[in-house]
Design an enzyme around this catalytic site. Structure first.
Site, PDB file in Angstrom:
ATOM      1  N   GLN A 185       3.646  10.207 -12.360  1.00  0.00           N
ATOM      2  CA  GLN A 185       2.243  10.253 -11.949  1.00  0.00           C
ATOM      3  C   GLN A 185       1.485   9.056 -12.529  1.00  0.00           C
ATOM      4  OE1 GLN A 185       1.998  14.471 -13.631  1.00  0.00           O
ATOM      5  NE2 GLN A 185       0.568  14.640 -11.921  1.00  0.00           N
ATOM      6  N   HIS A 215       1.691   8.152  -7.558  1.00  0.00           N
ATOM      7  CA  HIS A 215       0.278   7.776  -7.511  1.00  0.00           C
ATOM      8  C   HIS A 215       0.106   6.248  -7.437  1.00  0.00           C
ATOM      9  CE1 HIS A 215      -0.949  11.889  -9.446  1.00  0.00           C
ATOM     10  NE2 HIS A 215      -0.536  11.998  -8.207  1.00  0.00           N
ATOM     11  N   CYS A 251      -4.979  -4.262   0.844  1.00  0.00           N
ATOM     12  CA  CYS A 251      -6.168  -4.230   1.691  1.00  0.00           C
ATOM     13  C   CYS A 251      -6.211  -2.883   2.396  1.00  0.00           C
ATOM     14  CB  CYS A 251      -6.114  -5.364   2.716  1.00  0.00           C
ATOM     15  SG  CYS A 251      -7.464  -5.304   3.929  1.00  0.00           S
ATOM     16  N   CYS A 287      -5.682  -4.032   6.525  1.00  0.00           N
ATOM     17  CA  CYS A 287      -4.508  -4.705   7.088  1.00  0.00           C
ATOM     18  C   CYS A 287      -3.344  -4.636   6.100  1.00  0.00           C
ATOM     19  CB  CYS A 287      -4.841  -6.156   7.461  1.00  0.00           C
ATOM     20  SG  CYS A 287      -4.976  -7.302   6.068  1.00  0.00           S
TER      21      CYS A 287
HETATM   22 ZN   LIG Z   1      -7.034  -7.232   5.119  1.00  0.00          ZN
END
Ligand SMILES: [Zn+2]
Length: 247
Positions: free
Chosen positions: A97, A117, A125, A128
């Site tokens: 975890q 986790h 991002c 994307c």
């Molecule tokens: Zn991006």
């Protein structure tokens, strides 16, 4: 006999939570002296919707990542003991975890560590496929970009961790469940076993026939399923248990 599980051959599954890293100087977020207990804003920083909606919160998050104690932390005796288990030829998979990478930094094979986790040393991002390192992104912060956007699409960047309110990575969850299901011995170390899906890994392992051994200072909801419960501090308990398994 509660001691007989030590003699079992076969696969060893290990679930680790914050308790294994406190000896390395990384505070337990949920414990009585935890970060969130002292600073409720810190919990907001880890909530996905708030993070996406609020640029000021994201600026604070980058600074918190820069100041995270994991940068300075070193693996401790418990991390090292689990490496010994692997080096002795036992088939071991760690489900953790923790986002601190201390198992890998202790020398445990990276492809045998399932980070349910995520981890704090990579950046993704939200729009994307762009990925980069946390170190490179913090360099942008230091150079004056308080909330650096994705260089590819302009989207929001975040640490490669699972925030509150964010979907778990399904493939990772399936891999963790499989590791639990194929374990003969399942060690749950330093986890309160109150957060899913980590907690239910114990039930999956026991249902498939594993001996469950819980190493945690406080009681957990799975204590009644355990073959053995160890309340001794993790820094001494894990090296002792590993020595007994290998003995
Ligand atoms: Zn991006």
């Amino acid at each position: 006999m509660t001691s007989e599980w030590r003699r079992r051959d076969g696969r060893i599954g290990v679930l680790t939570g914050a308790g294994i890293s406190t000896d390395s100087g990384i505070p337990d977020f949920r414990g009585p002296r935890g970060v969130w207990t002292k600073d409720p804003i810190a919990e907001l920083l880890s909530t996905y919707d708030s993070y996406l909606a609020d640029p000021e919160l994201r600026q604070r998050s980058w600074l918190a990542r820069r100041d995270n104690p994991a940068w300075q932390a070193r693996p401790n005796a418990a991390h090292a003991a689990l490496v010994e288990l692997e080096r002795a030829g036992r088939a071991v998979t760690i489900i953790t975890q923790n986002i601190d990478r201390l198992h890998q930094r202790a020398g445990f094979a990276a492809d045998r560590v399932i980070e349910i986790h995520g981890n704090m040393f990579e950046v993704v991002c939200v729009e994307c496929d762009y990925q980069t390192t946390m170190a490179a992104t913090l360099d942008r912060v230091a150079a004056g970009e308080a909330d650096p956007p994705c260089p590819s699409c302009g989207g929001v960047l975040k640490a490669a961790t699972i925030m509150f309110g964010q979907q778990m990575d399904r493939r990772t969850t399936v891999a963790a469940a499989l590791a639990a299901q194929t374990s003969d011995i399942f060690l749950a170390i330093g986890s309160s076993l109150q957060v899913e899906p980590a907690a239910s890994m114990c039930a999956i392992a026991v249902d498939a026939g594993a001996d469950l051994v819980i190493v945690n200072a406080e009681p957990t909801p799975y204590d009644s399923m355990a073959t053995e419960i160890v309340r001794e501090p993790i820094g001494t308990a894990v090296p002792r248990l590993v020595a007994e398994i290998l003995g």
